[in-house]
Each structure stands twice: as structure tokens, then as C-alpha cells.
Write a protein that holds these residues in place. Structure first.
Motif, mmCIF file in Angstrom:
data_model
loop_
_atom_site.group_PDB
_atom_site.id
_atom_site.type_symbol
_atom_site.label_atom_id
_atom_site.label_comp_id
_atom_site.label_asym_id
_atom_site.label_seq_id
_atom_site.Cartn_x
_atom_site.Cartn_y
_atom_site.Cartn_z
ATOM 1 N N ILE A 284 0.837 -1.203 0.000
ATOM 2 C CA ILE A 284 0.000 0.000 0.000
ATOM 3 C C ILE A 284 0.870 1.251 0.000
ATOM 4 N N SER A 285 1.956 1.207 0.780
ATOM 5 C CA SER A 285 2.834 2.369 0.882
ATOM 6 C C SER A 285 3.660 2.571 -0.384
ATOM 7 N N ALA A 291 -5.702 3.548 0.940
ATOM 8 C CA ALA A 291 -6.372 2.506 1.719
ATOM 9 C C ALA A 291 -7.525 3.117 2.501
ATOM 10 N N ILE A 292 -8.716 2.565 2.302
ATOM 11 C CA ILE A 292 -9.901 3.000 3.035
ATOM 12 C C ILE A 292 -10.122 2.001 4.159
ATOM 13 N N VAL A 329 14.925 4.936 4.752
ATOM 14 C CA VAL A 329 13.545 4.503 4.911
ATOM 15 C C VAL A 329 12.937 5.230 6.099
ATOM 16 N N ALA A 330 11.796 5.868 5.874
ATOM 17 C CA ALA A 330 11.067 6.547 6.946
ATOM 18 C C ALA A 330 9.638 6.047 6.938
ATOM 19 N N TYR A 331 9.237 5.352 7.993
ATOM 20 C CA TYR A 331 7.883 4.796 8.104
ATOM 21 C C TYR A 331 7.522 3.969 6.870
ATOM 22 N N SER A 332 8.435 3.083 6.503
ATOM 23 C CA SER A 332 8.287 2.143 5.385
ATOM 24 C C SER A 332 8.247 2.821 4.024
ATOM 25 N N THR A 333 8.536 4.119 3.979
ATOM 26 C CA THR A 333 8.585 4.845 2.709
ATOM 27 C C THR A 333 10.034 5.162 2.368
ATOM 28 N N CYS A 334 10.421 4.872 1.141
ATOM 29 C CA CYS A 334 11.795 5.109 0.713
ATOM 30 C C CYS A 334 11.978 6.554 0.266
#
Length: 411
Positions: A284-285, A291-292, A329-334
Motif C-alpha cells: 500500500i505504501s 487505503a480506506i 527509509v522513513a515509516y516504510s517509505t523510501c
């Protein structure tokens, strides 16, 4: 009253009735017409009183563009003992009012049974929407059952139950977003019970142009399972809703073919939370999917009714979201090295801009201060000259002006 006048009045009444008959609607016995929702209105046929087949040429003024069959409890046969629809293939799409979609809705009585067959909908290729409501489909969805439709904008099965799905149930069906008011391009099964816990391989394959797949609040024989190849051919799907389903996990890569996916609804889904089953959170990330709702852990007990993200960040080693690309990586975001360099350059530009602005303001302030001092010095020098001339400057009189002469250059 004379005989002639009586005859004239009778003739007038007959003419009025004839005109009303000619201009009014006609429809089969057991059907009714209402224009309360707009014109063309809706023909509603009562399954308990209507005689099948419904025949196209018994409908007029308007054409049967919007048709409802209610109180259904029985079969809609394809041929024996008779077809369900006759002559509808002569309906031309040129006769459709573009303010409304051509629609067919089948409503069952409470706990009403509905038997469908391949060929049930023969001749209805002009229809653009199909909805089946609160029906027990005891015969399931037979192969090719919807193939007589042309392009549907939406197919909705809401309520009731389905006793069997086949790999070719949707074969021959095309759902796409049509040029109609409030177009959806949607296939939906919701608020119903299935006698299985999965969909046959290839079930969704014919829907290659569908924009939305809604599988909400489905009761299954056990925890729902969606194999990896479930949505392989649905590459145009933008919305996938699995809310309040009996899913406890999703097979890894089940979404890999949905390159156009923008919205994923997992509201009310109770997950069996493990690090392996929560791969979907990183997907999702990284894929920027909206995501709802989101999965909530049902197990393990320590995380029951807690958001799956809580379990994931507390218990699971975080994957390399950068996938080997230099970055952090920050909160699973590259955040890649290139992005970091851009951010650093932006910050440097902002700092230099701030310094430049400060320098400009300081310079203007200094120049203004110097100018004020210069003006004051000029006035002081001129006053001294005037004072000296008053004290006896060889009989000279000071000028009448109280200020220095313009452009005199006195210092």
C-alpha cells in the motif's frame, strides 16, 4: 336533449378516450408504468401475475428502457416452457433516452428463489445496467449466463445467496465504463452468502475493462481465500473493495496485476496478523494506494481488535523499502538519495534566498540612515554660515531663506 346532441356528446367522449389511448402507455397485463422518477419512466412487472415471456411489442410510449421485475420466486427460463423475454432484440439503441441508462432490475420476494439459465437474457443486449436484489440463486450462476448482454456499465448482485460459481459464469460478459449518467464500470457482489470460500480460477478473467470490483460483506463457508491469480486479467481496476468480508489474509502478490489500483477498501476485515500476512501494508505504501479503513488484527490475542499497523511496526522487521536504491527509509517509505539531494538543494536555496533578502534589507537600511545623516549635516552647516554672517561678515546680511539653497552643495 335531442338525439343528435346526445350522439354528438357520445362521439366526443369516444374521441377523447381514443386520443388518450393512443397517446398513453401500453404494457402487458401484470405490469405498470410510473414516471415519478423521470421520463422515460419505469415499467414494473409483478412476477406473480405477469405471463412470460414479456413481449417487446406489448410495451410502448415509451420503449421499455427501464424495466423492473419484482416479487420473483421461480425461474426465468431461456426457452422451456417459454423464453423470459421475446422480441427485445428489435430495440434500437437509437431509441434510448440518454438522460437515463437502460436498466433491468430483478427483485425477489423475501427468501425468494431465482433460477437463471444461459439464454435467460436473450435479446437484452441494449441494457446497460443489471441489478439482482435479495434473490436465492439456488442454481448458482450458470456458464455464460450474462453473455447475451452487450456492454454493461454495472452488474450488481445485492443480498440473498449464490449456490455455486463456475469459472465461466461471467464468460461473454463485458463490463466497462459507458457514456451514461453516473457511469460506474462496476461489478459488485455484496451482502450475500456464498456456498464456497473462494472464486473459481478465471472467474473474473472476462472483466478485463472493469473499473471497480466490489466484494463487500460476503458470508462464506469458511474464511475467504483469494488465490494469487484471482485478478490477473483485471488490469484496469481502479477500486477494489473487500470490506466486512471473511478474509483473514491475502495471498502474496494477489494485487500485482492491478497496476491501475487507486483505492483499496479493507474496512472491517479481521486479519490473522503475522509478519508474512501483512505484506500488504508495505505494498500500500510503496504503490501509493489509497487505503480506506484497514485490516484489524483478530489474532494474536495480544493484538486483537488493534490495527494491523500496530502489530507490523512492533513485531516485524522492516523491509528495505528502497529495494537496493541508495536512500533512507522513513515509516516504510523510501526517500532516495536523489530525493535527499533535491531536498538539500531546496533547503540551501531557501537559506541563500533568506540571506540575500536580509542583505538587501540591511543595505537599504544603511543607505537610508546615511542619507538622513547627510541631510542633517547639510542643515547644520548652513545654520553655521547664517550665524557667522549675522555676527558681522563685512556688512553682509544673511539670506532670508531659513534653509540651504537648493543644490548649493554646502557641507
Amino acid at each position: 336533449m335531442t338525439t343528435i346532441s346526445k350522439f354528438g356528446r357520445t362521439l366526443l367522449v369516444v374521441l377523447f378516450l381514443l386520443c388518450d389511448f393512443i397517446s398513453g402507455q401500453s404494457f402487458p397485463s401484470g405490469c405498470a408504468y410510473s414516471s415519478t422518477t423521470g421520463i422515460p419512466g419505469i415499467f414494473t412487472c409483478d412476477f406473480t401475475t405477469v405471463t412470460l415471456p414479456l413481449t417487446f411489442n406489448t410495451f410502448s410510449s415509451p420503449y421499455p428502457q427501464r424495466l423492473v421485475i419484482n416479487n420473483v420466486d421461480g425461474q426465468l427460463p431461456a426457452s422451456s416452457p417459454s423464453a423470459s423475454f421475446s422480441g427485445f432484440s428489435s430495440m434500437s439503441t437509437a431509441n434510448l433516452d440518454t438522460n437515463f441508462p437502460a436498466s433491468l432490475e430483478i427483485k425477489c420476494v423475501s427468501n425468494g428463489n431465482l433460477l437463471l439459465f444461459a439464454g435467460t437474457f436473450s435479446g437484452l443486449s441494449y441494457m446497460q445496467e443489471l441489478k439482482i436484489t435479495n434473490c436465492i440463486l439456488s442454481g448458482g450462476l450458470p456458464n455464460n449466463v450474462f453473455s447475451d448482454f452487450g456492454d454493461l456499465d454495472s452488474l450488481i448482485i445485492d443480498g440473498g445467496s449464490i449456490n455455486g460459481l463456475n469459472a465461466d459464469s461471467l464468460s461473454g460478459l463485458n463490463i466497462t465504463k459507458l457514456s451514461i449518467p453516473n457511469a460506474l464500470g462496476m461489478f459488485a457482489m455484496m451482502n450475500l452468502a456464498l456456498n464456497t470460500n473462494t472464486f473459481p480460477s478465471g472467474f473474473f478473467y472476462p472483466l478485463s475493462k472493469v473499473k471497480a470490483i466490489i466484494l463487500d460483506n460476503l458470508s462464506t463457508s469458511s474464511a475467504m481465500s483469494l488465490p494469487t491469480d484471482t485478478f490477473t486479467q483485471n488490469t484496469n481496476v481502479e477500486t477494489l473493495s473487500l470490506s466486512h468480508s471473511s478474509l483473514t489474509s491475502l495471498e502474496n502478490n494477489v494485487l500485482s496485476s492491478l497496476g491501475a489500483l487507486n483505492y483499496l477498501n479493507l474496512t472491517g476485515v479481521k486479519w490473522a496478523c503475522t509478519c508474512d500476512s501483512l505484506w500488504i501494508l508495505s505494498t500500500i505504501s510503496t504503490e501509493s494506494i489509497n487505503a480506506i479503513g484497514g485490516p484489524v488484527c483478530d489474532t494474536p490475542s495480544d493484538y486483537q481488535d488493534k490495527r494491523a499497523t500496530t502489530y507490523y511496526y512492533n513485531m516485524c522487521p522492516q523491509d528495505d523499502a528502497c529495494r537496493g536504491t541508495p536512500g533512507i527509509v522513513a515509516y516504510s517509505t523510501c526517500i532516495t538519495a536523489w530525493q535527499l539531494a533535491n531536498y538539500a538543494l531546496l533547503i540551501l536555496v531557501l537559506i541563500l534566498s533568506a540571506l540575500g533578502l536580509g542583505l538587501i534589507i540591511g543595505t537599504r537600511t544603511s543607505l537610508h540612515s546615511a542619507r538622513v545623516k547627510l541631510e542633517m549635516k547639510k542643515k547644520s552647516s548652513w545654520q553655521k554660515v547664517q550665524e557667522a554672517m549675522r555676527r558681522g561678515g563685512g556688512g553682509q546680511k544673511p539670506p532670508a531663506s531659513t534653509g540651504p539653497p537648493k543644490n548649493a552643495g554646502w557641507i
